[in-house]
Design a protein around this motif. Structure first.
Motif, PDB file in Angstrom:
ATOM      1  N   VAL A  22      59.774  39.128  43.211  1.00  7.42           N
ATOM      2  CA  VAL A  22      61.022  39.398  42.970  1.00  7.42           C
ATOM      3  C   VAL A  22      62.237  38.607  42.852  1.00  7.42           C
ATOM      4  N   ALA A  23      62.275  38.534  44.268  1.00  8.20           N
ATOM      5  CA  ALA A  23      63.709  37.332  44.322  1.00  8.20           C
ATOM      6  C   ALA A  23      63.189  35.992  43.791  1.00  8.20           C
ATOM      7  N   MET A  24      61.712  35.221  43.837  1.00  8.69           N
ATOM      8  CA  MET A  24      61.386  34.100  43.329  1.00  8.69           C
ATOM      9  C   MET A  24      61.945  33.709  41.317  1.00  8.69           C
ATOM     10  N   GLN A  25      61.397  35.783  40.697  1.00 11.14           N
ATOM     11  CA  GLN A  25      61.812  35.638  39.494  1.00 11.14           C
ATOM     12  C   GLN A  25      63.233  35.585  39.462  1.00 11.14           C
ATOM     13  N   ASN A  26      64.162  35.848  40.352  1.00 13.96           N
ATOM     14  CA  ASN A  26      65.415  35.737  40.130  1.00 13.96           C
ATOM     15  C   ASN A  26      66.356  34.413  40.349  1.00 13.96           C
ATOM     16  N   LEU A  27      65.442  33.585  41.031  1.00 14.47           N
ATOM     17  CA  LEU A  27      66.090  32.120  41.385  1.00 14.47           C
ATOM     18  C   LEU A  27      65.733  31.454  40.199  1.00 14.47           C
ATOM     19  N   ILE A  28      64.307  31.860  39.896  1.00 18.21           N
ATOM     20  CA  ILE A  28      63.984  30.884  38.640  1.00 18.21           C
ATOM     21  C   ILE A  28      64.503  30.521  37.213  1.00 18.21           C
ATOM     22  N   THR A  30      67.850  32.490  37.781  1.00 16.79           N
ATOM     23  CA  THR A  30      69.077  31.478  37.396  1.00 16.79           C
ATOM     24  C   THR A  30      69.512  29.527  37.020  1.00 16.79           C
ATOM     25  N   VAL A  31      68.140  29.076  38.473  1.00  9.27           N
ATOM     26  CA  VAL A  31      67.944  27.799  37.847  1.00  9.27           C
ATOM     27  C   VAL A  31      68.169  27.184  36.999  1.00  9.27           C
ATOM     28  N   LYS A  32      66.415  27.946  36.494  1.00  9.85           N
ATOM     29  CA  LYS A  32      66.023  27.570  35.003  1.00  9.85           C
ATOM     30  C   LYS A  32      65.157  25.862  35.187  1.00  9.85           C
ATOM     31  N   PRO A  33      64.346  26.106  36.531  1.00 12.58           N
ATOM     32  CA  PRO A  33      63.851  24.568  36.803  1.00 12.58           C
ATOM     33  C   PRO A  33      63.158  24.489  34.933  1.00 12.58           C
ATOM     34  N   ASP A  34      62.435  23.215  35.214  1.00 10.76           N
ATOM     35  CA  ASP A  34      61.936  23.096  34.088  1.00 10.76           C
ATOM     36  C   ASP A  34      60.440  22.234  35.080  1.00 10.76           C
ATOM     37  N   LEU A  35      60.678  21.790  36.551  1.00 10.28           N
ATOM     38  CA  LEU A  35      59.514  21.958  36.897  1.00 10.28           C
ATOM     39  C   LEU A  35      59.377  22.737  38.171  1.00 10.28           C
ATOM     40  N   ILE A  36      58.620  23.197  38.859  1.00  9.51           N
ATOM     41  CA  ILE A  36      58.215  23.791  40.188  1.00  9.51           C
ATOM     42  C   ILE A  36      57.522  23.199  40.748  1.00  9.51           C
ATOM     43  N   ILE A  37      57.311  22.919  41.477  1.00  7.89           N
ATOM     44  CA  ILE A  37      56.470  21.389  42.929  1.00  7.89           C
ATOM     45  C   ILE A  37      56.037  22.948  44.117  1.00  7.89           C
ATOM     46  N   GLU A  38      54.852  23.498  43.817  1.00  5.22           N
ATOM     47  CA  GLU A  38      54.712  23.846  44.980  1.00  5.22           C
ATOM     48  C   GLU A  38      53.728  23.281  45.940  1.00  5.22           C
ATOM     49  N   THR A  39      53.469  23.250  46.882  1.00  7.63           N
ATOM     50  CA  THR A  39      52.265  22.406  48.162  1.00  7.63           C
ATOM     51  C   THR A  39      52.076  24.383  48.521  1.00  7.63           C
ATOM     52  N   GLY A  40      50.256  24.514  48.046  1.00  8.25           N
ATOM     53  CA  GLY A  40      49.472  25.204  48.691  1.00  8.25           C
ATOM     54  C   GLY A  40      49.214  26.449  47.474  1.00  8.25           C
ATOM     55  N   ILE A  41      48.118  26.020  46.908  1.00 11.12           N
ATOM     56  CA  ILE A  41      47.899  27.006  46.067  1.00 11.12           C
ATOM     57  C   ILE A  41      47.132  27.855  45.907  1.00 11.12           C
ATOM     58  N   LEU A  54      58.749  30.525  33.397  1.00  9.81           N
ATOM     59  CA  LEU A  54      59.276  29.510  33.592  1.00  9.81           C
ATOM     60  C   LEU A  54      58.915  30.002  32.061  1.00  9.81           C
ATOM     61  N   LYS A  55      57.288  30.666  31.398  1.00 10.83           N
ATOM     62  CA  LYS A  55      57.785  30.333  29.992  1.00 10.83           C
ATOM     63  C   LYS A  55      58.187  31.197  29.149  1.00 10.83           C
ATOM     64  N   LEU A  56      58.395  32.331  29.738  1.00 14.92           N
ATOM     65  CA  LEU A  56      58.887  33.431  29.156  1.00 14.92           C
ATOM     66  C   LEU A  56      60.573  32.778  28.887  1.00 14.92           C
ATOM     67  N   ILE A  57      61.428  32.026  29.765  1.00 16.07           N
ATOM     68  CA  ILE A  57      62.565  31.401  29.658  1.00 16.07           C
ATOM     69  C   ILE A  57      62.619  31.073  28.434  1.00 16.07           C
ATOM     70  N   SER A  58      61.272  29.937  28.482  1.00 14.12           N
ATOM     71  CA  SER A  58      61.295  28.712  27.518  1.00 14.12           C
ATOM     72  C   SER A  58      61.286  29.891  26.559  1.00 14.12           C
ATOM     73  N   LEU A  59      61.392  31.194  25.831  1.00  9.24           N
ATOM     74  CA  LEU A  59      61.096  31.182  24.444  1.00  9.24           C
ATOM     75  C   LEU A  59      62.297  31.446  24.048  1.00  9.24           C
ATOM     76  N   ASN A  60      63.256  31.373  25.281  1.00 10.63           N
ATOM     77  CA  ASN A  60      64.896  31.690  25.079  1.00 10.63           C
ATOM     78  C   ASN A  60      65.632  30.378  24.656  1.00 10.63           C
ATOM     79  N   ASN A  61      64.925  29.401  25.011  1.00 10.86           N
ATOM     80  CA  ASN A  61      65.153  27.653  24.805  1.00 10.86           C
ATOM     81  C   ASN A  61      65.887  27.053  25.725  1.00 10.86           C
TER      82      ASN A  61
END
Length: 227
Positions: A22-28, A30-41, A54-61
């Motif tokens: 939930v925290a990461m959803q809020n953070l994303i 708020t920040v609206k990054p176009d790139l998220i880098i994650e180490t550890g898959i 990110l896709k959901l946010i992009s729907l709102n342009n």
């Protein structure tokens, strides 16, 4: 009880606490990054999660060309196959190799050049040395007002009996790496408001916000304080 292994996101195991999801959803949002880098898959659930938000946010342009870039020293074939066959895979790219390997990092750095706003998540090997090296490499990529999130800082608050089979422990953890890095990098600060809301998190003192932007121009270092 392996609590963090109980959950999935859109059909893929996501090894995170629901509170941090939930925290990461809020953070994303708020920040609206176009790139998220994650180490550890691991099993890929977090890649799917970040890509879907990110896709959901992009729907709102609000974001154009969203992408999640994941790096892991060992991407298991069955996990890779499941991730690549997922509907969110078009927004995901994976690189196999150590997150602290200089050639691997150069690939990531090159791929991030066109991004306008970058958010970084560190969730690979949790030893002090490894995490500190990751922070040193990836923190400079983080955009002003964005975050570098260091997961599993909770290791430093748990009795060592819970990490007997691991190379990390209390005193040798992501949190000790965070504190050492912050001693000489005032451009980042711990966003305590996130953990204070969550109460239960695997990342206490691990949500680091870039509050200053450091830029080099004509061989002079300027520090710009964000109002």
């Amino acid at each position: 009880t392996n609590y963090s292994y109980h959950f999935e996101w859109l059909g893929r195991p996501i090894i995170q606490y629901p509170q941090d999801i939930v925290a990461m959803q809020n953070l994303i949002w708020t920040v609206k990054p176009d790139l998220i880098i994650e180490t550890g898959i691991a099993r890929g659930g977090s890649l799917i999660f970040y890509a879907s938000i990110l896709k959901l946010i992009s729907l709102n342009n609000k974001i154009r060309s969203p992408k999640v870039l994941g790096v892991d020293i060992d991407i298991r074939k069955h996990n890779k196959k499941s991730i690549l066959s997922h509907p969110m895979s078009k927004y995901i790219e994976m690189i196999e190799g150590s997150s602290t390997n200089k050639s691997i990092f150069e690939q990531i750095k090159k791929k991030s050049k066109k991004a306008k706003k970058i958010l970084v998540i560190l969730d690979s090997k949790h030893t002090h040395h490894h995490v500190l090296e990751e922070i040193k490499l990836y923190a400079p990529l983080v955009s002003k007002g964005s975050y570098i999130v260091v997961f599993d800082t909770i290791i430093d608050e748990l009795p060592n009996k819970y990490n007997k089979t691991r190379p990390w422990s209390k005193g040798n953890s992501p949190k000790t790496a965070v504190f050492e890095y912050l001693e000489t990098h005032p451009e980042f600060e711990i966003d305590k408001s996130i953990q204070n809301k969550l109460l239960i998190t695997v990342a206490p003192d691990g949500y680091l916000k870039r509050i200053w932007q450091i830029c080099k121009k004509y061989d002079v270092l300027y520090i710009l304080l964000i109002s």
